[in-house]
Write a protein that holds these residues in place. Structure first.
Motif, PDB file in Angstrom:
ATOM      1  N   GLY A   1      57.577  32.267  40.169  1.00 44.54           N
ATOM      2  CA  GLY A   1      56.899  33.504  40.385  1.00 44.54           C
ATOM      3  C   GLY A   1      56.785  33.893  41.728  1.00 44.54           C
ATOM      4  O   GLY A   1      56.128  33.000  42.435  1.00 44.54           O
TER       5      GLY A   1
ATOM      6  N   GLY B   1      54.685  41.398  42.021  1.00 42.27           N
ATOM      7  CA  GLY B   1      53.642  40.997  40.763  1.00 42.27           C
ATOM      8  C   GLY B   1      52.751  41.909  40.975  1.00 42.27           C
ATOM      9  O   GLY B   1      52.654  42.979  41.571  1.00 42.27           O
ATOM     10  N   ASN B   2      51.478  41.567  40.567  1.00 39.26           N
ATOM     11  CA  ASN B   2      50.412  42.214  40.456  1.00 39.26           C
ATOM     12  C   ASN B   2      49.716  42.303  42.032  1.00 39.26           C
ATOM     13  O   ASN B   2      49.301  43.063  42.174  1.00 39.26           O
ATOM     14  CB  ASN B   2      49.195  41.615  39.698  1.00 39.26           C
ATOM     15  N   THR B   3      50.133  41.350  42.781  1.00 40.13           N
ATOM     16  CA  THR B   3      49.449  41.156  44.056  1.00 40.13           C
ATOM     17  C   THR B   3      49.967  42.718  44.877  1.00 40.13           C
ATOM     18  O   THR B   3      49.215  43.090  45.591  1.00 40.13           O
ATOM     19  CB  THR B   3      50.201  40.139  44.835  1.00 40.13           C
TER      20      THR B   3
ATOM     21  N   GLY C   1      55.585  42.550  34.191  1.00 41.41           N
ATOM     22  CA  GLY C   1      55.738  41.363  34.092  1.00 41.41           C
ATOM     23  C   GLY C   1      54.929  40.405  33.843  1.00 41.41           C
ATOM     24  O   GLY C   1      54.911  39.159  33.855  1.00 41.41           O
TER      25      GLY C   1
ATOM     26  N   GLY D   1      54.997  36.545  43.081  1.00 40.67           N
ATOM     27  CA  GLY D   1      53.703  37.042  43.529  1.00 40.67           C
ATOM     28  C   GLY D   1      52.605  36.473  44.847  1.00 40.67           C
ATOM     29  O   GLY D   1      53.509  35.495  45.294  1.00 40.67           O
TER      30      GLY D   1
ATOM     31  N   THR E   1      65.577  36.320  37.331  1.00 37.03           N
ATOM     32  CA  THR E   1      65.876  35.199  36.768  1.00 37.03           C
ATOM     33  C   THR E   1      64.291  34.492  36.037  1.00 37.03           C
ATOM     34  O   THR E   1      63.574  34.373  36.790  1.00 37.03           O
ATOM     35  CB  THR E   1      66.504  34.062  37.575  1.00 37.03           C
ATOM     36  N   THR E   2      64.430  34.422  34.612  1.00 35.85           N
ATOM     37  CA  THR E   2      62.983  34.021  34.068  1.00 35.85           C
ATOM     38  C   THR E   2      63.165  32.642  33.747  1.00 35.85           C
ATOM     39  O   THR E   2      63.960  31.997  33.259  1.00 35.85           O
ATOM     40  CB  THR E   2      63.085  34.778  32.693  1.00 35.85           C
TER      41      THR E   2
ATOM     42  N   LYS F   1      61.167  36.739  37.834  1.00 32.67           N
ATOM     43  CA  LYS F   1      61.958  37.387  36.684  1.00 32.67           C
ATOM     44  C   LYS F   1      62.345  38.827  37.132  1.00 32.67           C
ATOM     45  O   LYS F   1      63.067  39.308  36.472  1.00 32.67           O
ATOM     46  CB  LYS F   1      61.291  37.025  35.649  1.00 32.67           C
TER      47      LYS F   1
ATOM     48  N   ALA G   1      48.744  27.776  40.551  1.00 30.57           N
ATOM     49  CA  ALA G   1      47.779  28.702  41.539  1.00 30.57           C
ATOM     50  C   ALA G   1      47.841  30.049  41.073  1.00 30.57           C
ATOM     51  O   ALA G   1      48.831  30.626  40.401  1.00 30.57           O
ATOM     52  CB  ALA G   1      48.320  28.643  42.874  1.00 30.57           C
ATOM     53  N   GLY G   2      46.778  30.803  41.170  1.00 29.78           N
ATOM     54  CA  GLY G   2      46.717  32.225  40.956  1.00 29.78           C
ATOM     55  C   GLY G   2      46.240  32.547  39.457  1.00 29.78           C
ATOM     56  O   GLY G   2      45.603  31.684  38.856  1.00 29.78           O
ATOM     57  N   GLU G   3      46.606  33.672  38.923  1.00 30.56           N
ATOM     58  CA  GLU G   3      45.995  34.179  37.739  1.00 30.56           C
ATOM     59  C   GLU G   3      46.464  33.481  36.643  1.00 30.56           C
ATOM     60  O   GLU G   3      45.995  33.397  35.448  1.00 30.56           O
ATOM     61  CB  GLU G   3      46.497  35.695  37.707  1.00 30.56           C
TER      62      GLU G   3
ATOM     63  N   ALA H   1      50.402  34.203  44.923  1.00 38.49           N
ATOM     64  CA  ALA H   1      50.242  32.668  44.771  1.00 38.49           C
ATOM     65  C   ALA H   1      51.314  31.877  45.086  1.00 38.49           C
ATOM     66  O   ALA H   1      51.544  31.033  45.745  1.00 38.49           O
ATOM     67  CB  ALA H   1      49.526  32.561  43.290  1.00 38.49           C
TER      68      ALA H   1
HETATM   69  P1  ADP Z   1      49.367  36.050  41.393  1.00 36.66           P
HETATM   70  O1  ADP Z   1      48.322  37.042  41.788  1.00 36.66           O
HETATM   71  O2  ADP Z   1      48.808  34.942  40.414  1.00 36.66           O
HETATM   72  O3  ADP Z   1      50.484  35.477  42.393  1.00 36.66           O
HETATM   73  P2  ADP Z   1      51.205  38.012  40.288  1.00 36.66           P
HETATM   74  O4  ADP Z   1      51.113  38.833  39.131  1.00 36.66           O
HETATM   75  O5  ADP Z   1      50.955  38.603  41.834  1.00 36.66           O
HETATM   76  O6  ADP Z   1      50.103  36.798  40.250  1.00 36.66           O
HETATM   77  O7  ADP Z   1      52.869  37.348  40.590  1.00 36.66           O
HETATM   78  C1  ADP Z   1      53.171  36.836  39.414  1.00 36.66           C
HETATM   79  C2  ADP Z   1      54.815  36.818  39.421  1.00 36.66           C
HETATM   80  O8  ADP Z   1      55.274  35.822  38.351  1.00 36.66           O
HETATM   81  C3  ADP Z   1      55.244  38.253  39.188  1.00 36.66           C
HETATM   82  O9  ADP Z   1      56.089  38.596  40.213  1.00 36.66           O
HETATM   83  C4  ADP Z   1      55.980  37.867  37.892  1.00 36.66           C
HETATM   84  O10 ADP Z   1      57.120  38.964  37.684  1.00 36.66           O
HETATM   85  C5  ADP Z   1      56.343  36.398  37.972  1.00 36.66           C
HETATM   86  N1  ADP Z   1      56.999  35.829  36.690  1.00 36.66           N
HETATM   87  C6  ADP Z   1      56.138  36.001  35.624  1.00 36.66           C
HETATM   88  N2  ADP Z   1      56.727  35.345  34.673  1.00 36.66           N
HETATM   89  C7  ADP Z   1      57.763  34.735  35.222  1.00 36.66           C
HETATM   90  C8  ADP Z   1      58.716  33.923  34.249  1.00 36.66           C
HETATM   91  N3  ADP Z   1      58.872  33.448  33.556  1.00 36.66           N
HETATM   92  N4  ADP Z   1      59.760  33.564  35.510  1.00 36.66           N
HETATM   93  C9  ADP Z   1      59.823  33.858  36.642  1.00 36.66           C
HETATM   94  N5  ADP Z   1      58.806  34.724  37.155  1.00 36.66           N
HETATM   95  C10 ADP Z   1      57.829  35.250  36.334  1.00 36.66           C
END
Ligand code: ADP
Length: 501
Positions: free
Chosen positions: A11, A41-43, A265, A13, A198-199, A35, A465-467, A15
């Motif tokens: 991930g 991400g939400n950040t 995501g 974002g 990549t997931t 991914k 860590a994080g959400e 965190a």
């Molecule tokens: P946080 O605030 O906890 O960092 P975010 O939403 O900012 O949360 O970041 C989470 C990131 O993880 C996003 O960029 C999201 O696309 C990524 N993510 C979610 N699921 C997967 C996965 N299965 N594989 C790789 N990355 C993922």
């Protein structure tokens, strides 16, 4: 494809990238797997308010009688948990010293932040996590500054943040955070690899320890091996309607048709993956809504509030209906009871001294008005007409509010956070509806950011860590606590993944 590094971060974002930086600072070679086709991400799309007690930035603020009362009420509370009682004792001592000092500046401290976080989550948050969180919130700001990030020299009270301790990055939205981490990644690209599109699908487990993650890329399987640790930082599940419905059993009516502020995501992948290796989940039923969604998209963009003190909400009848300084759940529940669950945020020139003043989402008020997303008028009556609410009721709502600001009357909703009156043209209105924002629940961690299994044991090699984690925020997260959460625990998770045995 198969790759190996000391630490694998899942991930990209806030965190995840805080963890990647921290792991590298602690000697690790790191791979970040994301991914989506970009990091953030939400950040990236958050308002980026960051709570931390900060006597320097708070020294410009004076303490009101109502704020003093708030501190005294918290000190007078009854607490069962032993650790929470120590916060109460510390706060009592700090408060006595503050009163004796004759100071008039706003009081704050990590112990007040802890107690507000705990109470704001209905005492359901995990005290051990809250303790680490609030103690490290300001040090994590200094850490970000050491990486080159800049914050404004003032703090504000963010929606549902309850106290004037939200720091604001110089750069809009989450770009200040993301550029800071990404600059570090770029400078250290010999040691930190980022793999996009990549997931992560499942953990690779050997002898009871997590040693890697199996992923699916555009061209097939990608296996990532970790010699030291894996950090799970995949965020929440606010954009996964099915998962929301599965867990939304306590706080809200059916959320199927409620929009979200989240990026697409935010589908809870990491929670499902962690469950498959027997991680304990916590607080999954606690989903956070905001009363601040764009009526068309559900996003936070177009929100014209600048801070809690200087705006009110009125319903379609032009009448206030809630303490606009309250918790996020309280305000959203009140909004759901109004006609069409629809409200107007009302501000005046104090919030927008000029037409090119921007909101927290990098939009100027002039542009919002031009786009029909906000309304502008020279009188309150005219604003009421433009937004189709009863002018008489509307003007009375504003006048009553202004009396409470003056202290001439008690606020009818018990509001305690005030600054200026709404009395200076031009006046502005912007429409808002409930929107899904944050999922408080997730994977259970300890204060070292190690993931805990259903029996309460540490899952070796796995950090989070994080959400994606649960426990810190209890039933309701304070506004401004997420950016602090992801940096504090991302930093801890990265360090520990790189260094713990
Ligand atoms: P946080 O605030 O906890 O960092 P975010 O939403 O900012 O949360 O970041 C989470 C990131 O993880 C996003 O960029 C999201 O696309 C990524 N993510 C979610 N699921 C997967 C996965 N299965 N594989 C790789 N990355 C993922």
């Amino acid at each position: 494809v198969e790759k190996t590094a000391d630490v694998i971060v899942i991930g990209g974002g806030g965190a995840g990238l805080a963890a990647a930086v921290s792991a590298h600072q602690n000697g690790a070679k790191v791979i970040v797997v994301e991914k989506m086709s970009r990091l953030g991400g939400n950040t990236m799309i958050s308002g980026s308010a960051y709570n931390a007690a900060d006597s320097s930035r708070q020294s410009a603020l004076t303490m009101t009688a109502l704020e003093k009362q708030t501190v005294e009420n918290i000190i007078a509370g009854t607490y069962e948990d032993a650790l929470v009682k120590t916060w109460q004792e510390t706060l009592k001592k700090e408060w006595t010293e503050y009163l004796a000092s004759g100071k008039t500046t706003l009081f704050d401290s990590p112990s007040l932040h802890k107690l507000q976080t705990y109470l704001g989550g209905d005492k359901k948050g995990t005290p051990e996590l809250i303790d680490v969180f609030a103690d490290n919130a300001y040090p994590a700001i200094e850490w970000l500054e050491s990486l080159g990030m800049e914050f404004k020299d003032y703090v504000f009270t963010v929606l549902g943040g309850l106290w004037n301790r939200a720091h604001k990055p110089e750069k809009p939205l989450g770009t200040g955070f993301m550029e800071t981490y990404e600059n570090y990644l770029e400078k250290n690209k010999a040691d930190i690899e980022v793999i996009l599109d990549t997931t992560a699908k499942e953990f690779i487990v050997k002898d009871g320890a997590v040693v890697g993650v199996a992923c699916e890329g555009k061209n097939g399987k990608v296996t990532l091996n970790a010699t030291k640790g894996v950090v799970l930082a995949t965020g929440g599940f606010g954009a996964n309607v099915e998962m929301r419905n599965e867990y939304n059993t306590v706080l809200w009516p059916d959320l199927t048709n409620v929009k979200t502020t989240n990026h697409t995501g935010a589908t809870g992948d990491g929670i499902v993956m962690a469950e498959a290796v027997d991680a304990k989940l916590m607080g999954m039923e606690y989903i956070q809504l905001l009363p601040m969604g764009d009526p068309v998209t559900g996003s936070l963009s177009g929100n014209i509030e600048q801070g809690v003190q200087n705006r009110i909400f009125v319903n379609k009848e032009g009448v206030r209906f809630v303490d606009e300084g309250a918790r996020r759940d309280t305000m959203t529940k009140a909004l759901m009871e109004q006609t069409d669950a629809y409200m107007w945020v009302i501000v005046d020139k104090n919030s927008y001294p000029t037409g090119d003043t921007k909101n927290n989402f990098n939009e100027t008020i002039d542009d919002l008005v031009a786009a029909g997303r906000a309304f502008k008028a020279d009188t309150l009556e005219d604003l009421a007409k433009q937004i189709g609410v009863d002018p008489v009721a509307f003007v009375k709502s504003v006048e009553d509010f202004n009396k409470a600001v003056d202290g001439a009357a008690k606020d009818e909703f018990g509001r305690t956070l005030f600054d200026k009156k709404i009395d200076t043209a031009p006046f502005y209105a912007g429409a808002r509806v409930p929107t899904v924002h944050h999922t408080m629940g997730g994977v259970s961690i300890n204060a070292n950011a190690q993931v805990i299994d259903a029996n309460g044991n540490v899952i070796k090699g796995l950090y989070a860590a994080g959400e994606v984690t649960g426990g810190l925020h209890g039933t309701n997260r304070l506004g401004g606590n997420a950016l602090a959460d992801i940096n504090v625990f991302g930093r801890i998770a990265g360090k520990n993944a790189a260094t713990m045995k």
